[in-house]
Write a protein that holds these residues in place. Structure first.
Motif, mmCIF file in Angstrom:
data_model
loop_
_atom_site.group_PDB
_atom_site.id
_atom_site.type_symbol
_atom_site.label_atom_id
_atom_site.label_comp_id
_atom_site.label_asym_id
_atom_site.label_seq_id
_atom_site.Cartn_x
_atom_site.Cartn_y
_atom_site.Cartn_z
ATOM 1 N N GLY A 1 27.071 51.571 26.217
ATOM 2 C CA GLY A 1 26.539 52.352 27.332
ATOM 3 C C GLY A 1 27.622 53.141 28.023
ATOM 4 N N ARG A 2 27.231 53.723 29.127
ATOM 5 C CA ARG A 2 28.126 54.568 29.895
ATOM 6 C C ARG A 2 28.133 54.111 31.353
ATOM 7 N N VAL A 3 29.328 54.152 31.968
ATOM 8 C CA VAL A 3 29.488 53.792 33.374
ATOM 9 C C VAL A 3 29.791 55.061 34.162
ATOM 10 N N GLU A 4 28.972 55.352 35.187
ATOM 11 C CA GLU A 4 29.171 56.520 36.034
ATOM 12 C C GLU A 4 29.427 56.076 37.468
ATOM 13 N N PHE A 5 30.232 56.858 38.174
ATOM 14 C CA PHE A 5 30.497 56.611 39.591
ATOM 15 C C PHE A 5 30.126 57.858 40.379
ATOM 16 N N PHE A 6 29.544 57.654 41.547
ATOM 17 C CA PHE A 6 29.134 58.760 42.407
ATOM 18 C C PHE A 6 30.051 58.766 43.631
ATOM 19 N N THR A 7 31.099 59.577 43.567
ATOM 20 C CA THR A 7 32.100 59.607 44.632
ATOM 21 C C THR A 7 32.765 60.963 44.654
ATOM 22 N N ASP A 8 33.299 61.308 45.824
ATOM 23 C CA ASP A 8 34.066 62.552 45.952
ATOM 24 C C ASP A 8 35.559 62.306 45.845
ATOM 25 N N GLY A 9 35.929 61.081 45.452
ATOM 26 C CA GLY A 9 37.340 60.766 45.266
ATOM 27 C C GLY A 9 37.966 60.027 46.435
ATOM 28 N N THR A 10 37.192 59.797 47.519
ATOM 29 C CA THR A 10 37.704 59.089 48.689
ATOM 30 C C THR A 10 36.698 58.031 49.113
ATOM 31 N N VAL A 11 37.195 56.869 49.513
ATOM 32 C CA VAL A 11 36.332 55.796 49.999
ATOM 33 C C VAL A 11 37.008 55.160 51.196
ATOM 34 N N ARG A 12 36.224 54.715 52.159
ATOM 35 C CA ARG A 12 36.778 54.068 53.344
ATOM 36 C C ARG A 12 36.693 52.554 53.217
ATOM 37 N N ARG A 13 37.638 51.900 53.856
ATOM 38 C CA ARG A 13 37.593 50.435 53.899
ATOM 39 C C ARG A 13 36.236 49.971 54.419
ATOM 40 N N GLY A 14 35.705 48.908 53.802
ATOM 41 C CA GLY A 14 34.450 48.338 54.262
ATOM 42 C C GLY A 14 33.213 49.075 53.796
ATOM 43 N N THR A 15 33.367 50.096 52.938
ATOM 44 C CA THR A 15 32.215 50.837 52.438
ATOM 45 C C THR A 15 32.103 50.654 50.929
ATOM 46 N N THR A 16 31.109 51.299 50.338
ATOM 47 C CA THR A 16 30.822 51.112 48.917
ATOM 48 C C THR A 16 30.791 52.447 48.181
ATOM 49 N N ILE A 17 30.922 52.361 46.870
ATOM 50 C CA ILE A 17 30.723 53.494 45.970
ATOM 51 C C ILE A 17 29.611 53.119 44.998
ATOM 52 N N ARG A 18 28.636 54.001 44.870
ATOM 53 C CA ARG A 18 27.527 53.737 43.962
ATOM 54 C C ARG A 18 27.947 54.023 42.521
ATOM 55 N N GLY A 19 27.394 53.217 41.624
ATOM 56 C CA GLY A 19 27.617 53.426 40.203
ATOM 57 C C GLY A 19 26.324 53.232 39.431
ATOM 58 N N ARG A 20 26.345 53.645 38.163
ATOM 59 C CA ARG A 20 25.139 53.523 37.333
ATOM 60 C C ARG A 20 25.538 53.203 35.895
ATOM 61 N N LEU A 21 24.816 52.238 35.328
ATOM 62 C CA LEU A 21 24.957 51.887 33.918
ATOM 63 C C LEU A 21 23.808 52.516 33.133
ATOM 64 N N THR A 22 24.145 53.278 32.122
ATOM 65 C CA THR A 22 23.135 53.815 31.207
ATOM 66 C C THR A 22 23.380 53.157 29.851
ATOM 67 N N MET A 23 22.483 52.263 29.447
ATOM 68 C CA MET A 23 22.743 51.379 28.310
ATOM 69 C C MET A 23 21.769 51.625 27.158
ATOM 70 N N ARG A 24 22.256 51.294 25.957
ATOM 71 C CA ARG A 24 21.403 51.275 24.768
ATOM 72 C C ARG A 24 21.717 50.006 23.989
ATOM 73 N N ASN A 25 20.734 49.138 23.908
ATOM 74 C CA ASN A 25 20.846 47.906 23.131
ATOM 75 C C ASN A 25 20.139 48.148 21.800
ATOM 76 N N ALA A 26 20.933 48.381 20.751
ATOM 77 C CA ALA A 26 20.352 48.711 19.445
ATOM 78 C C ALA A 26 19.894 47.490 18.670
ATOM 79 N N THR A 27 20.073 46.312 19.265
ATOM 80 C CA THR A 27 19.606 45.104 18.585
ATOM 81 C C THR A 27 18.162 44.835 18.976
ATOM 82 N N SER A 28 17.591 43.838 18.357
ATOM 83 C CA SER A 28 16.171 43.523 18.600
ATOM 84 C C SER A 28 15.969 42.482 19.686
ATOM 85 N N SER A 29 17.034 41.972 20.265
ATOM 86 C CA SER A 29 16.899 40.923 21.275
ATOM 87 C C SER A 29 17.670 41.280 22.526
#
Length: 759
Positions: free
Chosen positions: A484-512
């Motif tokens: 899969g792919r890991v993405e981050f949604f940020t402008d390059g700066t973060v403040r103490r005590g805050t968060t940065i959103r991210g997203r996993l886009t995955m493909r499981n090619a197995t059957s389980s």
């Protein structure tokens, strides 16, 4: 007097699959400074050698580094003569005491007399240097010999190279030939032992060829693979440039950066400031002040304007000072504040003018983080690779600090046909996603056959040395791959005590379904949520996550790696992403509402200005200046006109003096005189509002007579002020008609226009 700043970056750059667990450190040196004391040099030449040796001897950054200073001439067989003197014994620069010793021992260098043996024996000094490095050399040390000489081997009177009388020209010639053969052998031994030789030649007899044999014959393995880092011989024609030339050689040998030189004259009883720029990437350094007179005082001022101490901890930096009472003073700094430093020198009274200068020799203890995306690729798939640079203080995100460095990755192994070079970029163009954020991106295509691909990140340039540490990308058949792919949604700066959103886009090619969890590695206080494991279903799926930065997260650049790993086997990595951000202090009330507060402040300011202008316009409008009052009786004016006061007032007050006499006139009302008071206010622009002494109010148009007063007179008012139009009319249309112009003297008496309040 020369002021030299030696700031040193790491001589090691491990490229890691994640942010390194160990703090980056500079690599230690085993350095021998060999100084020619022979009679073929002048006293001024040797004086420059002493100055240069003093500066370099204490410019090492890693406290495990070892420094040795040797002085050499020749042993011509006389009692007490030695070809080599150990001026400074092998000294590990790990304490203030050691640095102080290196500050004073170099004063033992001197121009040899004939009785001391003043020929030039390169064989003896090179043998002594190699012997020193065989015993007690620091682990993983970079071994370097700096040879300061006139470059000419000359031992005609030394019995060590053959017997005979020195008066015989053939004996002298044989001795020099024998010494030449031994020197060739010793230079070869230096190459085998991995010892670099950096010659610096000066004096009238020096030649480039005589120096090149040392540089080319010794080890060619530099601090990195750049040609600039391989030993080179330097010839200095002006002895005054010896220190600068040795600095250049030292910078090249250790992959350091060298700043511009700041210079000037220090006069008796005066102070002088020298400024030196320390770049963001610098993490270690030594400021060396070479003074011709130990009485000159030096202060070291950081970019924040603070005078730093001579020893101990100050903020995030630590200091060790030595040589205060000598002609050369040094301040070693770990984690210096980046920016413009000031060296403030104070000369005592009755000191001759001195030329002073400052130079920065800097290094930065750095590491690199390399992350493939995805870490488990399908055959034939494009793989994106991320590479970033970090120091002890965090990730380097400053565009200027990274300028001049070359970032690249090589791929080898598996089904690849030979080694492939992957070019990286940080300009926001594909495959990079954000320009100038310190994350360099490149792509390569996985081979059509399964296997393990080894990726090796390389960062090269002035100021750093790259040490290659590989990471493996597994390539498998499409039907067996979960990625899969890991993405981050940020402008390059973060403040103490805050968060940065991210997203996993995955493909499981197995059957389980697979049980997975998020894993975070980084160099700052942060965690990832969800922290618990979760199911990754077959097929395509998307999952959001956040990276939370703690209240105690280190300020500055930070590099973190988020991985999606198998919960049972965490060595199985299905996706990974590299996050490089600048951590800022917590958001203050001003930070949060400054836009609204600024808008409100502007609105209030505009309102205040509007009210102020309105009040000014109102005051001009109601001001009685320009009003004139007169008495009339039976249509004839009695006495002269009384003008209203020029001082601002909304009311024009007057009284009738001698109302029943022969000198009836209007005069300004004065309280306390017991006279009746008439008052007038403007009635817009058409007339006045008159209030009589008995309280009656009357509205009068300009030029109209009032009702009959008890004295038998009437009041008449006129106004010589004109109102300023909001929109100026065309001059041609506003021109007076013929025959209606006012007399010149009346126009001159007209009161200046006043503003419309809405204007």
């Amino acid at each position: 007097m020369v002021v030299a700043l030696a700031l040193t970056i790491p001589v090691s750059l491990p490229v890691r699959s994640a942010t390194a667990d160990l703090i980056p450190e500079t690599i230690p040196l085993d350095m021998v400074v060999a100084v020619d004391e022979s009679g073929s040099l002048s006293a001024a030449d040797v004086s420059r050698e002493v100055e240069a040796s003093t500066t370099i001897a204490r410019s090492v950054l890693n406290p495990l580094s070892r420094v040795t200073v040797l002085g050499f001439g020749s042993n011509n067989g006389a009692a007490g003569q030695r070809a080599v003197d150990e001026i400074c014994r092998p000294t590990v620069a790990d304490s203030d005491v050691s640095l102080q010793y290196l500050s004073t021992c170099v004063k033992g260098l001197h121009l040899r007399t004939k009785a001391e043996g003043n020929d030039t024996d390169h064989v003896a000094v090179l043998a002594q240097a190699l012997s020193t490095m065989r015993d007690g050399s620091p682990r993983r040390a970079l071994k370097v010999i700096f040879l300061l000489t006139d470059g000419r081997l000359d031992v005609p009177f030394s019995p060590s190279y053959g017997s005979g009388l020195g008066t015989d020209p053939r004996v002298r010639e044989r001795r020099n030939e024998a010494a030449e053969q031994q020197l060739t052998t010793l230079i070869g031994q230096a190459q085998q032992a991995g010892v670099q030789i950096w010659p610096l030649g000066f004096g009238a007899a020096v030649t480039q060829d005589s120096l090149d044999r040392f540089a080319i014959g010794g080890s060619r393995e530099g601090c990195d693979e750049r040609g600039d880092s391989q030993p080179k011989a330097r010839v200095v024609r002006d002895a005054r440039d010896v220190t600068r030339s040795l600095y250049e050689a030292y910078a090249a040998a250790t992959c350091s950066g060298l700043s511009r030189t700041d210079s000037g004259t220090l006069k008796s009883g005066q102070s002088r400031d020298l400024t030196i720029d320390i770049p963001v990437i610098a993490t270690d350094g030594t400021i060396t002040v070479s003074k011709s007179d130990p009485r000159v005082l030096a202060q070291f001022i950081d970019p924040n304007g603070r005078v730093v101490p001579g020893s101990g901890q100050f903020g995030d930096s630590s200091f060790a000072r030595s040589g205060e009472n000598t002609a050369t003073e040094a301040l070693r700094i770990v984690n210096p504040v980046n920016g413009t430093w000031t060296v403030r020198l104070k000369a005592p009274e009755r000191l001759a003018d001195q030329l002073v200068s400052a130079t920065a020799l800097w290094q930065g203890a750095v590491q690199a983080a390399i992350v493939p995306e995805p870490p488990f690729a399908r055959t034939g798939q494009n793989v994106r690779v991320w590479l970033s640079l970090i120091t002890r203080k965090g990730a380097i995100t400053d565009e200027e600090a990274l300028r001049g460095l070359a970032f690249s990755v090589t791929a080898a192994g598996g089904g690849l046909l030979g080694q492939q070079s992957i070019q990286l970029r940080d300009d926001g163009e594909t495959p990079d996603d954000r320009a100038n954020d310190g994350r360099y991106a490149g792509t390569f295509q996985a081979p059509q056959t399964a296997g393990d691909i080894t990726l090796t990140g390389v960062v090269a340039g002035t100021g750093i040395r790259a040490e290659r540490v590989p990471i493996t990308v597994k390539v498998g058949a499409p039907e067996t791959v979960t990625q899969g792919r890991v993405e981050f949604f940020t402008d390059g700066t973060v403040r103490r005590g805050t968060t940065i959103r991210g997203r996993l886009t995955m493909r499981n090619a197995t059957s389980s379904a697979r049980r997975v969890r998020l894993q975070l590695d980084g160099d700052t206080a942060a965690d990832v949520a969800p922290a618990a494991g979760f199911e990754l279903p077959p097929g395509d799926s998307v999952k959001d996550f956040v990276v939370r930065f703690g209240a105690n997260a280190a300020l500055g650049g930070a590099t973190l790696t988020v991985r999606l790993v198998d919960e049972r086997d965490q060595s199985a990595v299905y996706a990974s992403g590299l996050l490089t951000v600048a951590v800022a202090p917590p958001e203050t009330f001003w930070d949060r509402y400054r836009g609204q507060l600024a808008a409100a402040a502007v609105a209030l300011l505009l309102l205040a200005l509007t009210l102020w202008q309105w009040r000014l316009a109102w005051k001009r409008r109601v001001h009685v200046k320009g009003l004139h009052a007169a008495l009339s009786k039976e249509g004839v004016q009695v006495g002269g006109e009384l003008p209203a006061p020029t001082k601002w007032s909304p009311e024009f007050r007057f009284t009738i003096r001698d109302a029943n006499g022969y000198d009836t006139r209007l005069v300004t009302f004065r309280s306390g005189a017991g006279e009746p008071c008439y008052s007038v206010r403007r009635d817009k622009d058409v007339g006045v509002l008159l209030r009589t002494p008995d309280g009656d109010r009357h509205r009068l148009a300009f030029g109209a007579e009032s009702e009959l007063l008890p004295s038998g007179h009437r009041l008449v008012f006129r106004d010589n002020r004109r109102r300023r139009a909001l929109w100026p009319r065309d001059r041609r249309r506003s021109a007076p008609r013929p025959g209606t112009e006012r007399p010149q003297e009346e126009r001159q008496k007209t009161v200046p226009d006043y503003d419309d309040p809405w204007a």
